[in-house]
Design a protein around this motif. Structure first.
Motif, short mmCIF file in Angstrom:
data_model
loop_
_atom_site.label_atom_id
_atom_site.label_comp_id
_atom_site.label_asym_id
_atom_site.label_seq_id
_atom_site.Cartn_x
_atom_site.Cartn_y
_atom_site.Cartn_z
N ALA A 60 0.66 -1.30 -0.19
CA ALA A 60 0.11 0.18 -0.05
C ALA A 60 0.77 1.41 0.02
O ALA A 60 0.37 2.22 -0.63
CB ALA A 60 -0.90 -0.22 1.13
N GLU A 61 2.12 1.34 0.68
CA GLU A 61 2.87 2.52 0.85
C GLU A 61 3.19 3.10 -0.61
O GLU A 61 2.95 4.17 -0.61
CB GLU A 61 4.03 2.19 1.83
CG GLU A 61 3.63 1.84 3.12
CD GLU A 61 3.50 0.37 3.47
OE1 GLU A 61 3.34 -0.29 2.54
OE2 GLU A 61 3.60 0.00 4.41
N PRO A 62 3.74 2.21 -1.21
CA PRO A 62 4.19 3.06 -2.50
C PRO A 62 2.91 3.09 -3.63
O PRO A 62 2.99 3.98 -4.39
CB PRO A 62 5.14 1.85 -3.38
CG PRO A 62 4.82 0.59 -2.78
CD PRO A 62 4.31 1.03 -1.30
N LEU A 63 2.00 2.22 -3.46
CA LEU A 63 0.86 2.12 -4.58
C LEU A 63 -0.16 3.30 -4.22
O LEU A 63 -0.75 3.91 -5.20
CB LEU A 63 0.25 0.78 -4.31
CG LEU A 63 -0.90 0.61 -5.41
CD1 LEU A 63 -0.64 0.98 -6.99
CD2 LEU A 63 -1.44 -0.82 -5.36
N ALA A 64 -0.30 3.50 -2.81
CA ALA A 64 -1.38 4.47 -2.70
C ALA A 64 -0.99 6.07 -3.30
O ALA A 64 -1.96 6.75 -3.88
CB ALA A 64 -1.56 4.71 -1.08
N PRO A 65 0.28 6.35 -3.23
CA PRO A 65 0.55 7.74 -3.87
C PRO A 65 0.31 7.80 -5.45
O PRO A 65 0.11 8.95 -5.86
CB PRO A 65 1.96 8.09 -3.50
CG PRO A 65 2.22 7.17 -2.18
CD PRO A 65 1.30 5.96 -2.48
N LEU A 66 0.65 6.63 -5.77
CA LEU A 66 0.36 6.42 -7.32
C LEU A 66 -0.95 6.63 -7.78
O LEU A 66 -1.32 7.19 -8.66
CB LEU A 66 1.15 5.23 -7.93
CG LEU A 66 0.82 4.79 -9.44
CD1 LEU A 66 1.78 5.77 -10.34
CD2 LEU A 66 1.12 3.40 -9.73
N ILE A 67 -1.80 5.97 -6.82
CA ILE A 67 -3.39 6.07 -7.27
C ILE A 67 -3.79 7.40 -7.06
O ILE A 67 -4.36 7.89 -8.03
CB ILE A 67 -4.12 5.20 -6.38
CG1 ILE A 67 -3.78 3.81 -6.47
CG2 ILE A 67 -5.63 5.53 -6.35
CD1 ILE A 67 -4.51 2.72 -5.57
N LYS A 68 -3.23 8.16 -5.90
CA LYS A 68 -3.64 9.66 -5.90
C LYS A 68 -3.24 10.39 -7.22
O LYS A 68 -3.85 11.24 -7.74
CB LYS A 68 -2.88 10.09 -4.60
CG LYS A 68 -3.24 11.62 -4.53
CD LYS A 68 -2.79 12.10 -3.00
CE LYS A 68 -2.81 13.52 -2.72
NZ LYS A 68 -2.06 14.46 -3.51
N SER A 69 -1.81 10.11 -7.64
CA SER A 69 -1.51 10.94 -9.03
C SER A 69 -1.96 10.57 -9.96
O SER A 69 -2.52 11.52 -10.58
CB SER A 69 0.21 10.37 -9.07
OG SER A 69 0.56 11.01 -10.25
N VAL A 70 -2.67 9.25 -10.38
CA VAL A 70 -3.45 9.10 -11.38
C VAL A 70 -4.91 9.68 -11.46
O VAL A 70 -5.33 10.09 -12.24
CB VAL A 70 -3.43 7.54 -11.58
CG1 VAL A 70 -4.54 7.06 -12.91
CG2 VAL A 70 -1.96 7.02 -11.91
N VAL A 71 -5.35 9.70 -10.16
CA VAL A 71 -6.81 10.00 -9.89
C VAL A 71 -6.84 11.50 -10.31
O VAL A 71 -7.45 12.27 -11.12
CB VAL A 71 -7.16 9.95 -8.54
CG1 VAL A 71 -8.48 10.69 -8.42
CG2 VAL A 71 -7.53 8.63 -8.42
N GLU A 72 -5.44 12.36 -9.79
CA GLU A 72 -5.65 13.87 -9.80
C GLU A 72 -5.33 14.29 -11.25
O GLU A 72 -5.96 15.29 -11.99
CB GLU A 72 -4.66 14.36 -9.05
CG GLU A 72 -5.15 14.30 -7.37
CD GLU A 72 -4.18 14.78 -6.63
OE1 GLU A 72 -4.58 15.11 -5.43
OE2 GLU A 72 -3.00 15.01 -7.05
N LYS A 73 -4.28 13.49 -11.91
CA LYS A 73 -4.36 14.11 -13.24
C LYS A 73 -5.27 13.41 -14.42
O LYS A 73 -5.52 14.23 -15.36
CB LYS A 73 -2.85 13.12 -13.87
CG LYS A 73 -1.36 13.70 -13.05
CD LYS A 73 -0.26 13.09 -13.40
CE LYS A 73 0.82 13.61 -12.91
NZ LYS A 73 2.26 12.70 -13.31
#
Length: 351
Positions: A108-121
């Motif tokens: 979860a630790e590395p994947l959650a920031p990626l999800i946030k980035s993809v969602v916002e972009k």
């Protein structure tokens, strides 16, 4: 979030709560309604190049929102065949692919920031995932980074902002309406049909890894190999309870019947806690939630926590010497008998 009262609608005989009215204050004002402007991101799980069954169920739920549904798949080893499988899932417009070693075990630790980035972009309004161990871990952290509330374990999509989920061990249903700008949702693995794994033509899009490392590291994975069907997806399941009295009796009585029926083996929490069966076989609120075509409960009294994990089975068969056992209240077929006499006879007749 707001929750409307809803009468519990489970099988007769299970103690039920007539209605539940809950209210949680929210300061967010991003109200939405069903429209084709919704943009949904589906977070896919995979293993050895195969998309997880829970992700396919979540894909079906995501399609009910309306608008486009894109997917996010991550990893390093065994990623390419999983990506190819993802592009063929029916209903997906685009498949975002992030390839990096730190995503290999879906921490979860590395994947959650990626999800946030993809969602916002991508200006996504919804994020879906299966309600698996990984989904629960990753989506909770992603929702925190997005500053929204997670909606867990849904079983129905009423509209773009309204969902149904079970509460009180499945004894009541809660209708949840969310005003969050992004809805972060996990989907119960038995609530929807799996999305078709062919006919799709999703476009692949590379996504760069983002900062975020796991404070934990992968050491090893131990998997119990079995020729029997997987408990989570098996069409037939034979489960044993505390009445088996020992692990040896589990092998002697439950496993032969399961093999005769070509079924998976399950267990109640009482049997698992007593050491009669492995924890991976536990069916119930704190174990696996399943909905097979046939569920055979042997020596299981039917505590509400166990019923929460198997009450959606199409046909429930119960064998118990206690005629007043709660399991008989939801069973389609019940046999009041000593399991040590009944199960061997049933096994021989099935053979």
């Amino acid at each position: 979030m707001l929750a409307r009262p809803l009468t519990a609608g489970l099988r007769a005989g299970i103690p039920s709560i007539a209605s539940a009215t809950l209210k949680q204050s929210s300061t967010r004002t991003f109200a939405t309604s069903r429209s084709l402007l919704a943009q949904t991101l589906l977070v896919l799980e995979h293993k050895k190049g195969t998309i997880a069954a829970g992700s396919l169920v979540a894909a079906t739920a995501a399609s009910k929102i309306g608008g486009d549904v894109d997917a996010l798949i991550v990893g390093n080893s065994d990623l390419d065949p999983a990506v190819e499988a993802a592009t063929k899932i029916s209903g997906l417009k685009k498949v975002h692919v992030a390839k990096d070693a730190k995503y290999d075990h879906l921490f979860a630790e590395p994947l959650a920031p990626l999800i946030k980035s993809v969602v916002e972009k991508g200006n996504y309004t919804h994020v879906f995932a299966g309600h698996s161990a990984i989904g629960r871990d990753v989506m909770a952290r992603a929702s925190a980074l997005l500053d929204v509330s997670q909606i867990s374990d849904i079983i129905a999509v009423e509209s773009e902002d309204t969902f149904q989920r079970p509460i009180y061990a499945g004894n009541a249903l809660l209708t949840v309406k969310s005003n969050d700008k992004v809805k972060v949702i996990t989907v119960r693995g038995t609530a929807f049909e799996k999305a078709a794994t062919d006919g799709g033509n999703g476009e692949k899009a590379e996504v760069a890894a983002v900062d975020g490392s796991a404070p934990t590291s992968f050491i090893e994975e131990k998997i119990n190999q079995s020729s029997r069907p997987d408990l989570a997806t098996a069409p037939r399941v034979v489960s044993g309870g505390r009445a088996l009295k020992s692990g040896e009796n589990f092998v002697t009585y439950i496993e032969p019947l399961a093999d005769a029926l070509k079924a998976a083996v399950g267990a109640s929490r009482a049997a698992v806690d007593a050491g009669y069966a492995d924890n991976a076989l536990q069916v119930g609120q704190t174990g696996k939630i399943i909905a097979p075509e046939l569920y055979v409960a042997v020596g299981i009294s039917g505590a509400i926590q166990h019923l929460a994990g198997m009450k959606d089975s199409k046909t429930i068969v119960a064998i118990n010497k206690d005629a007043d056992a709660p399991i008989f209240q939801i069973a389609d077929l019940g046999l009041v008998a000593d399991l040590y006499d009944a199960v061997p006879e049933l096994t021989e007749k099935v053979k």
